[in-house]
Design a protein around this motif. Structure first.
Motif, PDB file in Angstrom:
ATOM      1  N   PRO A  61      -9.674 -42.412  47.572  1.00 43.97           N
ATOM      2  CA  PRO A  61     -10.357 -41.252  48.083  1.00 43.97           C
ATOM      3  C   PRO A  61     -11.489 -40.798  47.125  1.00 43.97           C
ATOM      4  O   PRO A  61     -12.015 -40.072  47.720  1.00 43.97           O
ATOM      5  N   ALA A  62     -11.223 -41.016  45.954  1.00 42.61           N
ATOM      6  CA  ALA A  62     -12.487 -40.478  45.157  1.00 42.61           C
ATOM      7  C   ALA A  62     -13.627 -41.274  45.263  1.00 42.61           C
ATOM      8  O   ALA A  62     -14.794 -40.696  45.203  1.00 42.61           O
ATOM      9  N   VAL A  63     -13.461 -42.649  45.582  1.00 41.34           N
ATOM     10  CA  VAL A  63     -14.654 -43.262  45.935  1.00 41.34           C
ATOM     11  C   VAL A  63     -15.216 -42.933  47.389  1.00 41.34           C
ATOM     12  O   VAL A  63     -16.498 -42.810  47.351  1.00 41.34           O
ATOM     13  N   LEU A  64     -14.379 -42.292  48.478  1.00 41.74           N
ATOM     14  CA  LEU A  64     -15.046 -41.994  49.189  1.00 41.74           C
ATOM     15  C   LEU A  64     -15.658 -40.542  48.960  1.00 41.74           C
ATOM     16  O   LEU A  64     -16.783 -40.116  49.683  1.00 41.74           O
ATOM     17  N   LEU A  65     -15.231 -39.683  48.086  1.00 36.76           N
ATOM     18  CA  LEU A  65     -15.975 -38.461  47.951  1.00 36.76           C
ATOM     19  C   LEU A  65     -17.429 -38.735  47.358  1.00 36.76           C
ATOM     20  O   LEU A  65     -18.310 -37.952  47.646  1.00 36.76           O
ATOM     21  N   ALA A  66     -17.284 -39.559  46.473  1.00 37.92           N
ATOM     22  CA  ALA A  66     -18.516 -40.098  45.744  1.00 37.92           C
ATOM     23  C   ALA A  66     -19.464 -40.521  46.866  1.00 37.92           C
ATOM     24  O   ALA A  66     -20.881 -40.409  46.717  1.00 37.92           O
TER      25      ALA A  66
END
Length: 265
Positions: A61-66
């Motif tokens: 999910p951190a990749v999605l936020l980025a």
């Protein structure tokens, strides 16, 4: 609880506007599944957003936020399509098809994100979020929150009466306790500080009505309704399901608007 998409829509909007930390978004998603993975629907989008392509090991999910930050997204929109009501999907597309199958999606700045539970429960399951490029740019007009709340209050009364008419309480021992447990499970999601109380109240009421409708749709233990009776029941309850979806979308839209710190300054 509302839906994974509602959680992502509200928390990602709060983060994008500076009203929440990235860790807050990731923690909120844990209410839905232990693990989340993110993939892009096609190669071009995967390269542009720097997230894995569908079919490969998913990103976090951190990749999605980025990726959302990279895309220039600001505010998210919750859409909850059903057959016969596909508002917010922007016409026929792969995104529209998969969002309709899921019954929910998030739309942000030309991106559509659809969740899919890959099995298991909240403690052991995985939700895969697939990101699509879409042509839709303008948000879907939502019913005003006050109007949605009024419609939902009426739906609450009708749904409760439907339980009595269907004799659910007589057919199921401990139905009141079962209903309370379902409501508690569906309202445990956390929301950002600053979320309007009216939006929270509407989300709570939507969870209550949804739990009642689920009970009303289930067959009595040890038996089953005839096909014609089941169809009649579904037809009677359809406007109530519509009221729940309308209310959730309106409450999320109000929360997103209120949490848009950048717009407030």
């Amino acid at each position: 609880m509302s839906s994974p998409s509602a959680t992502l829509a509200v928390w990602s909007s709060a983060w994008l506007s500076g009203a929440a930390a990235a860790d807050d978004v990731l923690d909120a998603l844990q209410d839905w599944a232990e693990l989340h993975e993110v993939v892009a629907a096609d190669e071009r989008l995967a390269a542009t957003l720097e997230i894995p392509l569908r079919g490969e090991a998913g990103g976090s999910p951190a990749v999605l936020l980025a990726a959302l930050r990279r895309s220039g997204a600001v505010n998210a929109e919750l859409v909850m399509p059903v057959p016969g009501d596909v508002r917010g999907l922007g016409g026929a597309s792969q995104f529209a098809s998969e969002a309709l199958r899921a019954g929910e999606a998030v739309v942000l700045n030309g991106l559509g994100i659809v969740p899919e539970r890959l099995g298991g429960n909240v403690d052991t399951g995985i939700i895969r979020w697939t990101v699509f490029e879409i042509e839709r740019t303008s948000p879907t007009p939502n019913v005003p929150l006050g109007e949605a709340e009024h419609e939902l209050t009426g739906a609450m009364r009708v749904a409760a009466g439907m339980l009595l008419e269907l004799g659910v309480a007589k057919q199921r021992a401990g139905v009141r306790e079962e209903l309370q447990a379902r409501v508690a499970e569906r309202t445990k999601a956390r929301w950002p500080a600053g979320t309007p109380q009216r939006a929270l109240r509407v989300l709570q009421r939507a969870a209550e009505v949804s739990a009642i409708l689920e009970l009303a749709m289930e067959d009595e233990p040890g038996g089953a309704l005839s096909a014609s009776a089941a169809l009649k029941r579904a037809e009677a309850l359809r406007p109530l399901f519509h009221a729940v979806r309308t209310a959730r979308c309106a409450a999320v839209a109000e929360a997103v608007r209120a949490l848009d710190v950048s717009d407030a300054h």
